[in-house]
Design a protein around this motif. Structure first.
Motif, PDB file in Angstrom:
ATOM      1  N   ASN A 429      -6.636   0.883   2.463  1.00 30.53           N
ATOM      2  CA  ASN A 429      -5.614   1.719   3.310  1.00 30.53           C
ATOM      3  C   ASN A 429      -6.492   2.482   4.478  1.00 30.53           C
ATOM      4  O   ASN A 429      -7.239   3.015   4.089  1.00 30.53           O
ATOM      5  CB  ASN A 429      -4.808   2.598   2.633  1.00 30.53           C
ATOM      6  CG  ASN A 429      -4.011   1.925   1.626  1.00 30.53           C
ATOM      7  OD1 ASN A 429      -3.367   0.649   1.627  1.00 30.53           O
ATOM      8  ND2 ASN A 429      -3.934   2.010   0.408  1.00 30.53           N
ATOM      9  N   HIS A 431      -5.649   4.679   8.508  1.00 34.45           N
ATOM     10  CA  HIS A 431      -4.524   5.203   9.623  1.00 34.45           C
ATOM     11  C   HIS A 431      -4.685   4.287  10.855  1.00 34.45           C
ATOM     12  O   HIS A 431      -5.738   3.947  11.254  1.00 34.45           O
ATOM     13  CB  HIS A 431      -4.918   6.617   9.892  1.00 34.45           C
ATOM     14  CG  HIS A 431      -4.032   7.250  10.911  1.00 34.45           C
ATOM     15  ND1 HIS A 431      -4.213   7.283  12.034  1.00 34.45           N
ATOM     16  CD2 HIS A 431      -2.911   7.805  10.505  1.00 34.45           C
ATOM     17  CE1 HIS A 431      -3.254   7.872  12.748  1.00 34.45           C
ATOM     18  NE2 HIS A 431      -2.326   8.230  11.846  1.00 34.45           N
ATOM     19  N   ASP A 432      -3.458   3.939  11.297  1.00 34.65           N
ATOM     20  CA  ASP A 432      -3.205   3.155  12.320  1.00 34.65           C
ATOM     21  C   ASP A 432      -3.171   3.946  13.686  1.00 34.65           C
ATOM     22  O   ASP A 432      -2.026   4.572  13.809  1.00 34.65           O
ATOM     23  CB  ASP A 432      -2.300   2.235  12.342  1.00 34.65           C
ATOM     24  CG  ASP A 432      -2.108   1.240  13.344  1.00 34.65           C
ATOM     25  OD1 ASP A 432      -3.141   0.886  14.190  1.00 34.65           O
ATOM     26  OD2 ASP A 432      -1.056   0.681  13.555  1.00 34.65           O
ATOM     27  N   SER A 435       0.359   3.129  15.647  1.00 36.45           N
ATOM     28  CA  SER A 435       1.563   3.612  15.020  1.00 36.45           C
ATOM     29  C   SER A 435       1.629   4.886  14.545  1.00 36.45           C
ATOM     30  O   SER A 435       2.746   5.410  14.082  1.00 36.45           O
ATOM     31  CB  SER A 435       2.118   2.543  13.783  1.00 36.45           C
ATOM     32  OG  SER A 435       1.217   2.488  12.834  1.00 36.45           O
ATOM     33  N   LYS A 437       0.720   5.341  11.419  1.00 37.69           N
ATOM     34  CA  LYS A 437       1.095   5.233   9.880  1.00 37.69           C
ATOM     35  C   LYS A 437      -0.298   4.614   9.253  1.00 37.69           C
ATOM     36  O   LYS A 437      -1.013   4.277   9.778  1.00 37.69           O
ATOM     37  CB  LYS A 437       2.342   4.410   9.747  1.00 37.69           C
ATOM     38  CG  LYS A 437       3.531   4.681  10.432  1.00 37.69           C
ATOM     39  CD  LYS A 437       4.637   3.863  10.327  1.00 37.69           C
ATOM     40  CE  LYS A 437       5.835   4.181  11.164  1.00 37.69           C
ATOM     41  NZ  LYS A 437       6.850   3.296  10.635  1.00 37.69           N
ATOM     42  N   MET A 438       0.000   4.946   7.888  1.00 37.63           N
ATOM     43  CA  MET A 438      -1.172   4.342   7.004  1.00 37.63           C
ATOM     44  C   MET A 438      -0.940   2.767   6.927  1.00 37.63           C
ATOM     45  O   MET A 438       0.244   2.478   6.725  1.00 37.63           O
ATOM     46  CB  MET A 438      -1.138   4.787   5.728  1.00 37.63           C
ATOM     47  CG  MET A 438      -1.811   6.506   5.635  1.00 37.63           C
ATOM     48  SD  MET A 438      -3.472   6.472   6.030  1.00 37.63           S
ATOM     49  CE  MET A 438      -4.227   5.544   4.633  1.00 37.63           C
ATOM     50  N   VAL A 439      -1.633   2.222   7.117  1.00 32.06           N
ATOM     51  CA  VAL A 439      -1.566   0.820   6.985  1.00 32.06           C
ATOM     52  C   VAL A 439      -2.630   0.007   5.982  1.00 32.06           C
ATOM     53  O   VAL A 439      -3.739   0.568   5.593  1.00 32.06           O
ATOM     54  CB  VAL A 439      -1.645  -0.219   8.254  1.00 32.06           C
ATOM     55  CG1 VAL A 439      -0.549   0.132   9.298  1.00 32.06           C
ATOM     56  CG2 VAL A 439      -3.005  -0.021   8.825  1.00 32.06           C
TER      57      VAL A 439
END
Length: 545
Positions: A429, A431-432, A435, A437-439
């Motif tokens: 996982n 951070h993106d 976005s 968000k965590m991806v």
């Protein structure tokens, strides 16, 4: 040959392991759930954090047998075993069936059943789990190996409902059960009576009374037809009816009275004995088991192995035919339910399987469920020489072993080109930035077992990384990489995670690195991909503190 009372997992052909590693009369209980001759390729599933469509499917074993030189050799070994009854049966079956797939399956089983009989103690028992496809043939083989008089039960386990196997136009009844054949080594085999729960209708009919403490009870007659000892007396002003006698001595009746376990009839004053539900063991268990549910997609203990059996089923078998400290052997241990149940009940255990997928899955399962468990794993590579040997003998087993060494999910199967250059996946996982968000990302693992390093290994993985849009790729090599390979790997670039962490996009690890404890550099690895066995709490597990 060594006697091994401790906990052991063996990778290898169970016939070879039994002959080399398990001594005569050293095992208390054998449970085996061999592949049924169902002509199906079973897959082991690993859950992908990115959704079910990305679940990896790996062939755990090919459940198909064919008459070939291996089957002919197994048949010949039974002929030379000295067990004439077993061979007579097997030979008769060959005359009836011919040299077909079923006969190959039965020859493979016969030679192994002879070895399993050898390793059992005189007080030991064997439970063979199968389906109706071959259960009648297997029962004949077991009669030959153990003797028909040592047959104990054909247990019927209802594993599913009729509607799960029924369809319109089907010209048969739904197939809803498995068969478990139970044999003893000798007449004095270990046996512990087992009980099942009372059903609701029985409780309603027989335990309708409830005392002031909320305890259910029934009452039973305190008289008997035949006298036996001091049973002709007056108790609290009453005597049994004509032709009847007290079933207990005066001392016992007074004890029941003191304990508040007598209920007196309002008119006659005749007492009856209260029998509390909580003191009753249950219904004596028969040979039809419909009270243990199979593993379904929602079951908490489900690990994704297609033929996984519920722990409760194995607990029942182990509790019935062994005692604490006894040795339980499963020669087809699959995902390890038998050894799990054995550990939970305080038994010692031996598990054998022919795939590294199964062995690595059991290792993880046991350490998740029993953090303080101790066992050895034998037959898997322990040094460079044994790893090289495995790579030469079976490239797929080598790949699965190498993938398990870096805690990756195996990917692809035995079909050439099916994996697209991917042998394993490590989810992580991050951070993106786009976005916010965590991806979840995938790191790709590629395993090369050859001894000749080649720059195309790096180029192929780099192309796979680009094609799959994977941030990181791991190349596991049998040989030491050349400087040119290292240069080209470095040229693939850097992956940046978080604020200032950097990771090589293409990392090379050798087998020597793995044995020295080196592992891939990957941020925030997602461990949810492997289904975890729930931690068990039992009286036999030593404290961690």
């Amino acid at each position: 040959m060594r006697n091994r009372p401790e906990n052991h997992l063996f990778y290898g052909d169970n016939l070879a392991v039994l002959r080399k590693e398990v001594a005569d009369e050293s095992v208390d209980l054998v449970y085996l759930d061999p592949p049924f001759n169902s002509n199906a390729n079973y897959n082991i599933l690993f859950r992908s954090p990115t959704g079910p469509s990305a679940d990896a499917q790996i062939e755990a074993f090919e459940d198909t047998w064919h008459w070939n030189i291996v089957a002919e050799d197994a048949f010949d070994q039974v002929a030379r075993s000295g067990n004439t009854k077993a061979f007579d049966l097997l030979n008769a079956m060959r005359g009836f069936l011919g040299d077909n797939d079923m006969m190959a399956y039965l020859a493979m089983m016969a030679v192994r059943l002879i070895e399993l009989h050898r390793v059992l103690k005189p007080t030991g028992s064997l439970y063979l789990h199968c389906d109706p496809t071959a259960s009648h043939y297997l029962k004949l083989l077991l009669d030959g190996v153990f003797g028909a008089k040592l047959f104990r039960n054909e247990i019927i386990w209802k594993r599913t409902n009729a509607h799960n196997d029924a369809s319109q136009g089907m010209t048969r009844f739904g197939r809803t059960h498995d068969v478990i054949l139970f044999y003893a080594k000798e007449r004095n085999a270990c046996w512990n009576l087992q009980f099942s729960r009372y059903d609701a209708s029985y409780l309603k009919q027989h335990y309708a009374n409830i005392d002031t403490a909320g305890r259910r009870y029934k009452t039973s007659d305190l008289t008997a037809a035949k006298p036996g000892g001091d049973v002709s007396y007056e108790f609290r002003g009453v005597t049994p009816p004509s032709g009847r006698y007290w079933a207990y001595s005066r001392a016992n009746l007074e004890k029941f009275d003191t304990e508040g376990r007598l209920q007196f009839a309002a008119k006659s004053g005749m007492p009856r004995l209260k029998q509390y539900l909580e003191d009753m063991p249950g219904v004596t268990l028969g040979d039809q088991w419909d009270d243990i549910s199979p593993i379904n997609s929602q079951a908490q203990e489900r690990l994704g192995y297609p033929t996984q059996k519920p722990v409760a089923l194995l607990e029942r078998i182990i509790a019935a035919s062994s005692n604490a400290g006894d040795v339980v052997l499963d020669p087809f241990c699959g995902c390890g339910t038998a050894v799990h149940a054995a550990e939970k009940l305080g038994r010692q255990w031996i598990g054998i399987d022919v795939t590294h997928l199964a062995i690595s899955l059991i290792e993880k399962r046991m350490r998740d469920a029993f953090p303080a468990v101790t066992f050895t794993v034998e037959g898997t590579p322990k040094d460079l020489a044994s790893a090289h040997d495995l790579a030469l003998r079976d490239k797929y087993q080598f790949q699965w072993w190498a993938v398990s060494m870096v805690d990756a999910l195996p990917f692809g199967g035995r079909k050439k080109g099916a994996d697209g250059g991917i042998d394993g996946l490590i989810y992580f996982n991050d951070h993106d930035p786009a976005s916010g968000k965590m991806v979840t990302h995938r790191a790709i693992v590629s395993v090369k077992g050859g001894l000749n390093p080649d720059t195309t290994m790096v180029e192929t993985l780099a192309a796979t990384i680009a094609r799959e849009k994977a941030p990181i790729g791991i190349l596991i090599m049998n040989a030491k990489p050349t400087r040119e390979m290292e240069r080209r790997a470095a040229a693939v670039g850097i992956y940046r995670a978080g604020v200032d962490e950097t990771f090589p996009k293409l990392q090379i690890l050798t087998l020597a690195d793995l044995f020295q404890g080196k592992r891939p550099r990957i941020p925030n690895v997602d461990r949810a991909a492997f289904r975890r066995a729930a931690r068990e709490a039992n009286a036999f597990q030593p404290s961690l503190l």
